[in-house]
Design a protein around this motif. Sequence first.
Motif, mmCIF file in Angstrom:
data_model
loop_
_atom_site.group_PDB
_atom_site.id
_atom_site.type_symbol
_atom_site.label_atom_id
_atom_site.label_comp_id
_atom_site.label_asym_id
_atom_site.label_seq_id
_atom_site.Cartn_x
_atom_site.Cartn_y
_atom_site.Cartn_z
ATOM 1 N N LEU A 86 3.299 18.427 12.048
ATOM 2 C CA LEU A 86 2.335 18.919 11.071
ATOM 3 C C LEU A 86 2.702 20.287 10.522
ATOM 4 N N VAL A 87 3.240 21.167 11.367
ATOM 5 C CA VAL A 87 3.500 22.549 10.977
ATOM 6 C C VAL A 87 4.895 22.723 10.375
ATOM 7 N N SER A 88 5.901 22.266 11.076
ATOM 8 C CA SER A 88 7.278 22.468 10.608
ATOM 9 C C SER A 88 7.691 21.472 9.544
ATOM 10 N N LYS A 89 6.918 20.374 9.408
ATOM 11 C CA LYS A 89 7.211 19.272 8.488
ATOM 12 C C LYS A 89 8.487 18.530 8.884
ATOM 13 N N THR A 90 8.917 18.695 10.127
ATOM 14 C CA THR A 90 10.104 18.000 10.623
ATOM 15 C C THR A 90 9.818 16.504 10.718
ATOM 16 N N ARG A 91 10.689 15.687 10.145
ATOM 17 C CA ARG A 91 10.587 14.236 10.270
ATOM 18 C C ARG A 91 11.435 13.822 11.464
ATOM 19 N N TYR A 92 10.800 13.355 12.521
ATOM 20 C CA TYR A 92 11.535 13.011 13.738
ATOM 21 C C TYR A 92 12.427 11.801 13.491
ATOM 22 N N ARG A 93 13.608 11.828 14.080
ATOM 23 C CA ARG A 93 14.580 10.771 13.841
ATOM 24 C C ARG A 93 15.115 10.213 15.157
ATOM 25 N N GLY A 94 15.856 9.114 15.033
ATOM 26 C CA GLY A 94 16.551 8.542 16.173
ATOM 27 C C GLY A 94 15.646 8.240 17.351
ATOM 28 N N PHE A 95 16.100 8.664 18.532
ATOM 29 C CA PHE A 95 15.361 8.408 19.766
ATOM 30 C C PHE A 95 13.958 8.999 19.705
ATOM 31 N N ASN A 96 13.830 10.192 19.139
ATOM 32 C CA ASN A 96 12.515 10.836 19.074
ATOM 33 C C ASN A 96 11.545 10.031 18.210
ATOM 34 N N THR A 117 -2.282 7.798 13.422
ATOM 35 C CA THR A 117 -1.798 8.945 12.648
ATOM 36 C C THR A 117 -0.517 9.480 13.280
ATOM 37 N N PRO A 118 0.633 9.279 12.645
ATOM 38 C CA PRO A 118 1.909 9.680 13.245
ATOM 39 C C PRO A 118 2.236 11.155 13.046
ATOM 40 N N VAL A 119 1.289 12.027 13.407
ATOM 41 C CA VAL A 119 1.445 13.474 13.206
ATOM 42 C C VAL A 119 1.393 14.158 14.569
ATOM 43 N N PHE A 120 2.339 15.085 14.815
ATOM 44 C CA PHE A 120 2.466 15.700 16.132
ATOM 45 C C PHE A 120 2.549 17.217 16.024
ATOM 46 N N LEU A 121 2.143 17.889 17.114
ATOM 47 C CA LEU A 121 2.197 19.350 17.191
ATOM 48 C C LEU A 121 2.579 19.758 18.601
ATOM 49 N N THR A 122 3.226 20.926 18.707
ATOM 50 C CA THR A 122 3.455 21.508 20.027
ATOM 51 C C THR A 122 2.160 22.160 20.499
ATOM 52 N N PHE A 123 2.113 22.522 21.773
ATOM 53 C CA PHE A 123 0.919 23.164 22.331
ATOM 54 C C PHE A 123 0.632 24.476 21.593
ATOM 55 N N ASP A 124 1.683 25.259 21.346
ATOM 56 C CA ASP A 124 1.504 26.535 20.645
ATOM 57 C C ASP A 124 1.013 26.333 19.217
ATOM 58 N N TRP A 184 0.841 -1.195 0.000
ATOM 59 C CA TRP A 184 0.000 0.000 0.000
ATOM 60 C C TRP A 184 0.874 1.241 0.000
ATOM 61 N N ASP A 185 0.301 2.349 -0.445
ATOM 62 C CA ASP A 185 1.011 3.621 -0.500
ATOM 63 C C ASP A 185 0.691 4.452 0.739
ATOM 64 N N ASP A 186 1.652 5.236 1.165
ATOM 65 C CA ASP A 186 1.412 6.172 2.265
ATOM 66 C C ASP A 186 0.669 7.394 1.731
ATOM 67 N N ILE A 187 -0.135 8.007 2.579
ATOM 68 C CA ILE A 187 -0.889 9.194 2.176
ATOM 69 C C ILE A 187 0.059 10.381 2.002
ATOM 70 N N PRO A 188 0.036 11.036 0.830
ATOM 71 C CA PRO A 188 0.848 12.239 0.672
ATOM 72 C C PRO A 188 0.149 13.430 1.324
ATOM 73 N N PHE A 189 0.891 14.226 2.051
ATOM 74 C CA PHE A 189 0.282 15.391 2.697
ATOM 75 C C PHE A 189 1.260 16.552 2.633
ATOM 76 N N GLU A 190 0.966 17.523 1.774
ATOM 77 C CA GLU A 190 1.809 18.705 1.619
ATOM 78 C C GLU A 190 3.282 18.321 1.429
ATOM 79 N N GLY A 191 3.513 17.417 0.512
ATOM 80 C CA GLY A 191 4.876 17.033 0.198
ATOM 81 C C GLY A 191 5.444 15.965 1.104
ATOM 82 N N LEU A 192 4.667 15.492 2.082
ATOM 83 C CA LEU A 192 5.150 14.477 3.013
ATOM 84 C C LEU A 192 4.396 13.174 2.807
ATOM 85 N N THR A 193 4.951 12.084 3.322
ATOM 86 C CA THR A 193 4.196 10.848 3.432
ATOM 87 C C THR A 193 4.089 10.523 4.906
ATOM 88 N N LEU A 194 2.915 10.081 5.306
ATOM 89 C CA LEU A 194 2.678 9.831 6.726
ATOM 90 C C LEU A 194 3.077 8.406 7.091
#
Length: 295
Positions: free
Chosen positions: A46-56, A67-74, A30-40
Amino acid sequence: MSVSIKILEKINFMIAESLKAGKKPWRKTWDDIPFEGLTLSSPVNLVSKTRYRGFNRFILSLHPSSTPVFLTFDQVKKLNGSVNKGAAALPVIYFASANKKVETVIDDEIQLTDKTIVFLKYYNVFNIEDTTVNLDALIKTLPTGRTVETIDSIETIITDYITRENIRLYPSTSQNFYRPATDSIHMVDINQFKTAEDYYSTFLHEAVHSTGHARRLNRFELKANNKKEYAFEELIAETAACYLTSQLNISTEKLLDNSASYIRSWLSALESNPYFFYQAAKQAETAANYILKAA
């Protein structure tokens, strides 16, 4: 309806032959969903489009969401959303540095020298499912140009099973899985799959996992650190899915090759001992028939 002996013998023989032939590694169908240039496909902001790596990436992947999408409180606030009551934040760690004047004694004189100090910092993020930020844009954004038709006869089998057993079915954006804690199956949309056969084979695999619940066949108590136990359960699920796809007339050579290579990958975790496969095959037959028993 039950899985016939002929199908069991045929599938076991074909899997054994495929294992001997050393089929290529298992492919995701199956294909991952594309979202604003990203695959989930892995944790992302969600906002910075940062792909978390390593320990994070490891820590955020442990969150029980589909849904592997995260946001800060702000970030949640800026999107006019709020964090759900009782939602737990997860830390994202990073290293920062600062320059500091340090006194050193050189030739009996105190001199100030620059020294870079590295230290650990963190900030908190929330999974999007723990907020009121709208998920529709993510879940409904599917690859264009593909429509995979459902197969009514198999839809009936699966629907009868999950209704009979009161299993929850949830949409997912990137991963297909069964969650024992909530007795729920999470599936990506059928249009993300390359073929209907791929979709139903995967769905049946996850349905087989659900037969292991304590309220059903009471087959497992999976522990994250018990690789052999986990591998054995995967052998059962994939073997039973092979039985079911053949019984329901959607089995193809391509599906079998994919299953054989998947089974081979888990046999290696069991020291490539074929005895484990025969044990798994017995339980796979029981699980497959459990799903079909009301059909």
